[in-house]
Design an enzyme around this catalytic site. Structure first.
Site, PDB file in Angstrom:
ATOM      1  N   THR A 128       0.834  -1.190   0.000  1.00 47.46           N
ATOM      2  CA  THR A 128       0.000   0.000   0.000  1.00 47.46           C
ATOM      3  C   THR A 128       0.878   1.253   0.000  1.00 47.46           C
ATOM      4  O   THR A 128       1.909   1.291   0.650  1.00 47.46           O
ATOM      5  CB  THR A 128      -0.916   0.003   1.238  1.00 47.46           C
ATOM      6  OG1 THR A 128      -1.804  -1.102   1.153  1.00 47.46           O
ATOM      7  CG2 THR A 128      -1.711   1.287   1.340  1.00 47.46           C
ATOM      8  N   THR A 177      -0.364   1.299   6.167  1.00 45.50           N
ATOM      9  CA  THR A 177      -0.175   0.135   5.319  1.00 45.50           C
ATOM     10  C   THR A 177      -0.198  -1.099   6.206  1.00 45.50           C
ATOM     11  O   THR A 177      -0.117  -0.997   7.426  1.00 45.50           O
ATOM     12  CB  THR A 177       1.163   0.209   4.551  1.00 45.50           C
ATOM     13  OG1 THR A 177       1.263  -0.904   3.648  1.00 45.50           O
ATOM     14  CG2 THR A 177       2.358   0.161   5.509  1.00 45.50           C
ATOM     15  N   GLY A 178      -0.337  -2.272   5.591  1.00 47.02           N
ATOM     16  CA  GLY A 178      -0.349  -3.509   6.367  1.00 47.02           C
ATOM     17  C   GLY A 178      -1.562  -4.352   6.031  1.00 47.02           C
ATOM     18  O   GLY A 178      -2.082  -4.303   4.913  1.00 47.02           O
TER      19      GLY A 178
END
Length: 254
Positions: A128, A177-178
């Site tokens: 992302t 993100t993640g």
């Protein structure tokens, strides 16, 4: 990344924070190294569906697209929605809106992603992209874009087009993100921003919020920028790569 960040900083010198985050995220979407725009992951039915959002910290306007198909820059579609009463669109509605705005059809799948799909190796999924900017007028903005985690059930909603993954106000902006499901469970971006707004230091806000994430070993990373130009970052399973300008000096983190 260094090239994109340097170009983005030069752009910021003559543009607003809102214009800058959409510009930088578009550059990241155009680079197939990242899982956003061109090079996005492919879902379990063989279709690329992407999500993105953008928010203006001054007006608080938030807009996003969820599971949009056949566009090059989802963040640009999200930016157009800032001017609409219906600010977050998903699926076919998002696609039709893009078409009506004259955005040309585009296939974001790359040879590498197609090969991963054929071999069922969708392991990356953590690429992302996002940007937070503070402009010369002291205004903050944030934008986030993703191609998903790969091989997900069609229709799955990630965090990137929600305030859990992208949030900003007058005090602080955050992009995450993640694993989207983990980020949604703790409303990561919104909580960090809210805690900074309520007077906590960025370090304390990060510690408290990532402590909540650690309760279930959540996988996430977040970049933040406050109204004073201080930047923060943290990831729960070290893997996030990002860059920031500390004054006029570019700092790269891996």
């Amino acid at each position: 990344m260094e090239r994109i960040v340097r170009e983005g900083y030069s752009y910021l010198l003559n543009h607003s924070a809102l214009e800058t985050v959409s510009h930088v995220v578009s550059l990241l979407e155009d680079d197939e190294l990242f899982n956003a725009g061109t090079g996005s992951q492919i879902q379990s039915d063989g279709v690329v569906r992407m999500s993105a959002s953008i928010q203006d910290g001054t007006s608080k306007k938030f807009a996003g697209v969820i599971n949009i198909e056949n566009v090059q820059n989802p963040v640009q579609v999200a930016k157009l929605l800032l001017n609409e009463d219906d600010a977050v669109l998903g699926g076919e509605g998002a696609c039709r809106f893009a078409q009506k705005q004259g955005i040309p059809a585009y296939n974001p799948a790359t040879a590498q992603r197609l090969a991963e799909y054929q071999e069922k190796r969708g392991k990356a999924g953590l690429g992302t992209v996002g940007c937070v900017a503070l402009d010369a007028d002291g205004k903050l903005a944030a934008a986030t874009s993703t191609g998903g985690k790969g091989f997900e059930i069609p229709g799955r909603i990630s965090d990137s087009a929600t305030v859990a993954g992208n949030f900003v106000n007058d005090y602080c902006g955050v992009s995450c993100t993640g694993v989207g499901e983990d980020i949604l469970r703790v409303a990561l971006a919104a909580k960090i921003v809210t805690r900074v707004s309520d007077g906590q230091s960025m370090m304390d806000a990060y510690a408290k919020t990532f402590g909540e994430l650690a309760e279930f070993d959540g996988f996430a990373g977040a970049i933040a920028l406050d109204k004073h130009g201080n930047f923060g970052y943290r990831d729960s399973h070290p893997s996030m790569v990002f860059a920031a300008f500390d004054g006029l000096t570019l700092v790269l983190f891996e």
